[in-house]
Scaffold this motif. Structure first.
Motif, PDB file in Angstrom:
ATOM      1  N   ASN A 135      -1.519  -0.842  12.078  1.00 29.40           N
ATOM      2  CA  ASN A 135       0.053  -0.739  12.403  1.00 29.40           C
ATOM      3  C   ASN A 135       0.839  -1.225  11.397  1.00 29.40           C
ATOM      4  N   VAL A 136       0.611  -2.339  10.939  1.00 26.78           N
ATOM      5  CA  VAL A 136       1.372  -2.893   9.821  1.00 26.78           C
ATOM      6  C   VAL A 136       1.414  -2.347   8.586  1.00 26.78           C
ATOM      7  N   VAL A 137       0.527  -1.742   8.273  1.00 30.31           N
ATOM      8  CA  VAL A 137       0.399  -0.732   6.983  1.00 30.31           C
ATOM      9  C   VAL A 137       1.322   0.408   7.222  1.00 30.31           C
ATOM     10  N   THR A 138       1.252   0.834   8.461  1.00 30.03           N
ATOM     11  CA  THR A 138       2.155   1.971   8.918  1.00 30.03           C
ATOM     12  C   THR A 138       3.541   1.652   9.071  1.00 30.03           C
ATOM     13  N   PHE A 139       3.886   0.380   9.753  1.00 29.72           N
ATOM     14  CA  PHE A 139       5.419   0.387   9.793  1.00 29.72           C
ATOM     15  C   PHE A 139       6.068  -0.302   8.541  1.00 29.72           C
ATOM     16  N   MET A 140       5.286  -0.879   7.555  1.00 31.64           N
ATOM     17  CA  MET A 140       5.806  -1.123   6.289  1.00 31.64           C
ATOM     18  C   MET A 140       6.012  -0.001   5.365  1.00 31.64           C
ATOM     19  N   ALA A 141       4.968   0.914   5.384  1.00 32.62           N
ATOM     20  CA  ALA A 141       5.147   2.163   4.526  1.00 32.62           C
ATOM     21  C   ALA A 141       6.335   2.978   5.035  1.00 32.62           C
ATOM     22  N   VAL A 142       6.412   3.124   6.262  1.00 31.65           N
ATOM     23  CA  VAL A 142       7.673   3.775   6.892  1.00 31.65           C
ATOM     24  C   VAL A 142       8.995   3.255   6.548  1.00 31.65           C
ATOM     25  N   ALA A 143       8.884   1.849   6.821  1.00 37.98           N
ATOM     26  CA  ALA A 143      10.352   0.897   6.461  1.00 37.98           C
ATOM     27  C   ALA A 143      10.400   1.143   5.044  1.00 37.98           C
ATOM     28  N   ILE A 144       9.638   1.057   3.914  1.00 36.67           N
ATOM     29  CA  ILE A 144       9.746   1.091   2.802  1.00 36.67           C
ATOM     30  C   ILE A 144      10.335   2.360   2.379  1.00 36.67           C
ATOM     31  N   GLY A 145       9.783   3.590   2.873  1.00 40.33           N
ATOM     32  CA  GLY A 145      10.072   4.801   2.475  1.00 40.33           C
ATOM     33  C   GLY A 145      11.458   5.182   2.983  1.00 40.33           C
ATOM     34  N   THR A 146      11.681   4.578   4.262  1.00 41.60           N
ATOM     35  CA  THR A 146      13.145   4.914   4.763  1.00 41.60           C
ATOM     36  C   THR A 146      14.125   4.181   3.968  1.00 41.60           C
TER      37      THR A 146
END
Length: 157
Positions: A135-146
């Motif tokens: 979950n942390v890897v996923t939401f960090m990747a989405v946040a950085i990408g956004t």
């Protein structure tokens, strides 16, 4: 050579202190209650005061909601006191409707991910939970990408 001042122009001391206090708080809550200190769960238990929906009136929420409401008020109150003492009430130039929309999307994300950054990021990773790590890897990747996309589009506060 990497210059820390580039990334932290105001120093790292207050970040380190904040991290230590968050870790200490999560540890005290877990040792005292056996409950992982995730803020989204604390909000759900607080909603049991005003909602009759079964989701918010589970026994685990009803038994612990009084101290959880203190925790939730501490998060909001601490931020408000800090903002008032050091920066005035508004500490960002982001428009209110963007903050509201972002808050809504974060709320949706916490439901989809079955938790928030405090539950998964602080407590889940600390206990080596595979679900929390994903979950942390996923939401960090989405946040950085956004953030990168918004910057590339030239969107400003």
């Amino acid at each position: 050579m990497l210059d820390i001042a580039t990334f932290f122009p105001n120093g790292i001391g207050h970040y380190a202190l904040g991290g230590l206090l968050i870790g200490l708080g999560a540890t005290v809550i877990y040792l005292a209650t056996g409950i992982i200190a995730g803020a989204s769960t604390f909000l759900e238990s607080t909603l049991s005061y005003v909602s009759k929906l079964p989701r918010f009136n589970q026994g685990k929420y009803l038994r612990s909601r009084d101290w959880r409401v203190v925790f939730t008020l501490g998060i909001v109150g601490g931020a408000a006191i800090y903002a008032f003492l050091f920066n005035g009430w508004f500490t960002t130039e982001v428009q209110w409707w963007r903050l509201l929309g972002g808050g809504f999307l974060v709320g949706v994300g916490t439901r989809l991910g079955k938790g928030c950054t405090s539950g998964h990021g602080v407590c889940g990773i600390g206990s080596a939970s595979q679900t929390s790590i994903v979950n942390v890897v996923t939401f960090m990747a989405v946040a950085i990408g956004t953030a990168q996309l918004v910057q590339a589009l030239g969107v400003s506060p």
